[in-house]
Design a protein around this motif. Sequence first.
Motif, mmCIF file in Angstrom:
data_model
loop_
_atom_site.group_PDB
_atom_site.id
_atom_site.type_symbol
_atom_site.label_atom_id
_atom_site.label_comp_id
_atom_site.label_asym_id
_atom_site.label_seq_id
_atom_site.Cartn_x
_atom_site.Cartn_y
_atom_site.Cartn_z
ATOM 1 N N PRO A 243 0.820 -1.213 0.000
ATOM 2 C CA PRO A 243 0.000 0.000 0.000
ATOM 3 C C PRO A 243 0.853 1.263 0.000
ATOM 4 O O PRO A 243 1.931 1.303 0.598
ATOM 5 C CB PRO A 243 -0.804 -0.121 1.304
ATOM 6 N N GLY A 244 0.381 2.270 -0.691
ATOM 7 C CA GLY A 244 1.057 3.555 -0.691
ATOM 8 C C GLY A 244 2.111 3.724 -1.762
ATOM 9 O O GLY A 244 2.848 4.712 -1.753
ATOM 10 N N THR A 245 2.189 2.786 -2.708
ATOM 11 C CA THR A 245 3.200 2.901 -3.770
ATOM 12 C C THR A 245 3.034 4.193 -4.554
ATOM 13 O O THR A 245 4.012 4.893 -4.853
ATOM 14 C CB THR A 245 3.111 1.695 -4.722
ATOM 15 N N ASP A 246 1.792 4.537 -4.893
ATOM 16 C CA ASP A 246 1.553 5.772 -5.650
ATOM 17 C C ASP A 246 1.980 7.002 -4.852
ATOM 18 O O ASP A 246 2.531 7.962 -5.403
ATOM 19 C CB ASP A 246 0.077 5.883 -6.036
ATOM 20 N N LEU A 247 1.724 6.991 -3.538
ATOM 21 C CA LEU A 247 2.102 8.127 -2.702
ATOM 22 C C LEU A 247 3.615 8.301 -2.664
ATOM 23 O O LEU A 247 4.131 9.424 -2.670
ATOM 24 C CB LEU A 247 1.572 7.930 -1.280
ATOM 25 N N ARG A 248 4.337 7.179 -2.640
ATOM 26 C CA ARG A 248 5.801 7.252 -2.641
ATOM 27 C C ARG A 248 6.333 7.854 -3.942
ATOM 28 O O ARG A 248 7.422 8.426 -3.975
ATOM 29 C CB ARG A 248 6.397 5.857 -2.436
ATOM 30 N N GLU A 249 5.546 7.690 -5.015
ATOM 31 C CA GLU A 249 5.972 8.217 -6.315
ATOM 32 C C GLU A 249 5.409 9.618 -6.588
ATOM 33 O O GLU A 249 5.623 10.181 -7.659
ATOM 34 C CB GLU A 249 5.541 7.255 -7.425
ATOM 35 N N GLY A 250 4.654 10.142 -5.617
ATOM 36 C CA GLY A 250 4.066 11.468 -5.807
ATOM 37 C C GLY A 250 2.891 11.478 -6.762
ATOM 38 O O GLY A 250 2.543 12.522 -7.328
ATOM 39 N N VAL A 251 2.252 10.310 -6.956
ATOM 40 C CA VAL A 251 1.105 10.192 -7.853
ATOM 41 C C VAL A 251 -0.175 10.285 -7.027
ATOM 42 O O VAL A 251 -0.401 9.466 -6.131
ATOM 43 C CB VAL A 251 1.139 8.856 -8.625
ATOM 44 N N PHE A 252 -0.995 11.261 -7.333
ATOM 45 C CA PHE A 252 -2.234 11.461 -6.600
ATOM 46 C C PHE A 252 -3.399 10.921 -7.426
ATOM 47 O O PHE A 252 -3.762 11.499 -8.460
ATOM 48 C CB PHE A 252 -2.452 12.944 -6.283
ATOM 49 N N THR A 253 -3.960 9.821 -6.985
ATOM 50 C CA THR A 253 -5.059 9.169 -7.700
ATOM 51 C C THR A 253 -6.402 9.684 -7.187
ATOM 52 O O THR A 253 -6.461 10.555 -6.307
ATOM 53 C CB THR A 253 -4.937 7.644 -7.543
ATOM 54 N N LEU A 254 -7.484 9.151 -7.735
ATOM 55 C CA LEU A 254 -8.807 9.725 -7.484
ATOM 56 C C LEU A 254 -9.174 9.793 -6.001
ATOM 57 O O LEU A 254 -9.650 10.843 -5.535
ATOM 58 C CB LEU A 254 -9.861 8.952 -8.277
ATOM 59 N N PRO A 255 -8.991 8.725 -5.210
ATOM 60 C CA PRO A 255 -9.334 8.847 -3.781
ATOM 61 C C PRO A 255 -8.534 9.940 -3.079
ATOM 62 O O PRO A 255 -9.060 10.630 -2.189
ATOM 63 C CB PRO A 255 -8.978 7.459 -3.213
ATOM 64 N N VAL A 256 -7.280 10.105 -3.467
ATOM 65 C CA VAL A 256 -6.433 11.137 -2.867
ATOM 66 C C VAL A 256 -6.926 12.525 -3.262
ATOM 67 O O VAL A 256 -7.024 13.435 -2.423
ATOM 68 C CB VAL A 256 -4.962 10.950 -3.299
ATOM 69 N N LEU A 257 -7.262 12.689 -4.523
ATOM 70 C CA LEU A 257 -7.729 14.001 -4.994
ATOM 71 C C LEU A 257 -9.013 14.425 -4.285
ATOM 72 O O LEU A 257 -9.166 15.584 -3.903
ATOM 73 C CB LEU A 257 -7.943 13.959 -6.513
ATOM 74 N N TYR A 258 -9.934 13.473 -4.107
ATOM 75 C CA TYR A 258 -11.160 13.800 -3.371
ATOM 76 C C TYR A 258 -10.855 14.124 -1.916
ATOM 77 O O TYR A 258 -11.427 15.058 -1.327
ATOM 78 C CB TYR A 258 -12.157 12.647 -3.451
ATOM 79 N N ALA A 259 -9.949 13.355 -1.305
ATOM 80 C CA ALA A 259 -9.600 13.601 0.099
ATOM 81 C C ALA A 259 -8.953 14.970 0.269
ATOM 82 O O ALA A 259 -9.173 15.662 1.276
ATOM 83 C CB ALA A 259 -8.667 12.507 0.604
ATOM 84 N N LEU A 260 -8.145 15.381 -0.706
ATOM 85 C CA LEU A 260 -7.479 16.683 -0.627
ATOM 86 C C LEU A 260 -8.465 17.848 -0.740
ATOM 87 O O LEU A 260 -8.159 18.970 -0.334
ATOM 88 C CB LEU A 260 -6.418 16.795 -1.730
ATOM 89 N N GLU A 261 -9.635 17.578 -1.317
ATOM 90 C CA GLU A 261 -10.660 18.618 -1.417
ATOM 91 C C GLU A 261 -11.491 18.737 -0.137
ATOM 92 O O GLU A 261 -12.266 19.675 0.021
ATOM 93 C CB GLU A 261 -11.603 18.310 -2.591
ATOM 94 N N GLU A 262 -11.307 17.793 0.776
ATOM 95 C CA GLU A 262 -12.143 17.710 1.971
ATOM 96 C C GLU A 262 -11.826 18.847 2.939
ATOM 97 O O GLU A 262 -10.667 19.189 3.168
ATOM 98 C CB GLU A 262 -11.897 16.351 2.642
ATOM 99 N N GLU A 263 -12.881 19.418 3.519
ATOM 100 C CA GLU A 263 -12.710 20.442 4.546
ATOM 101 C C GLU A 263 -12.566 19.771 5.907
ATOM 102 O O GLU A 263 -13.107 18.703 6.154
ATOM 103 C CB GLU A 263 -13.917 21.381 4.567
ATOM 104 N N GLY A 264 -11.795 20.388 6.792
ATOM 105 C CA GLY A 264 -11.677 19.850 8.143
ATOM 106 C C GLY A 264 -10.284 19.338 8.441
ATOM 107 O O GLY A 264 -9.331 19.496 7.663
#
Length: 339
Positions: A243-264
Amino acid sequence: MTTGPSPSPRNITSVDLGDADLNARISSGMADVEALLESTLTRGEPFIVEKVAHLAKAGGKRFRPMMALLASQYGTAPGCERVVKAAVIVEVVHLATLYHDDVMDEADKRRGVESANSRWGNSVAILAGDILLAHASRLMSQLDTRTVGHFADTFEELVTGQMRETVGESAGLSAVEHYMQVIREKTGVLIASAGYLGALHGGADEEIVDALYHLGGVIGVIFQIVDDMIDIFSATDDSGKTPGTDLREGVFTLPVLYALEEEGEVGDELRALLTGPLTDDAEVDRALELLRRSTGRACTMQVVQGLLDEAESYISRLPAGPATDALRALSKYTIHRVG
């Protein structure tokens, strides 16, 4: 005498398609695909064959050839020699894109083995991809000009997707819209081609060819999104991936993009943490924990459900039968791959 990839069970998709006769036809067709793929990749000088056969030897699901064989079941000549050539064309083009992608991504591994660029250098990896495109073009010439024209459009779309990803978001597109457009162009288009060419060379009616082209594209997008979700939400024991291979490569996939839009609190911490590739294991673990607490998964599953509804609209244009049942099951199977 040179040697290339040998047919083996791990090369041939072993999904149960729900009908014994259909399973037998597809299995037989996949064996024909593997034989033609081997003879195609062993063409040329030994020093070339070693490189171009590298990734094929490492395995692969061969999902695209299977899609072509399934699509051919709607025509008057299912699984015929022309269909097998079309299936191999799609797989060879797919292999070529992997070589080029690994160079651009500076990847060290592919399919569990050392990537070609890591083993032989970028120049050799690029040239190996080019040789594969030459092999695919030769097979296209044995079919018809419609196939050649189709692949000119397909490859233009593939390159557009790669360039779109490389240059980043363009004006007028949100991060989510950019991501969706890239995976349509980079992943969806070749599975769309598999559906199109399989149906075309199997002798299906034009309406069926069109439905399978669009269905393949949607299934390809679904598969990519689900793969991206597995990288975040599935345990290694279930997925076989870290898990987290994309994060290690700096690749932001759809779940990450939605999470980054989250308030709070969750969104705030993620935005502070995800400023680029993560190199620290503790940071990766923290990011994964935050993503699992976020709305990223739920928002992404809503997108997948919408795509499944779109897929069903194309499936409804197909005649009832084992092949249609199999395509419906394949499209729904994707959701169950996420732990």
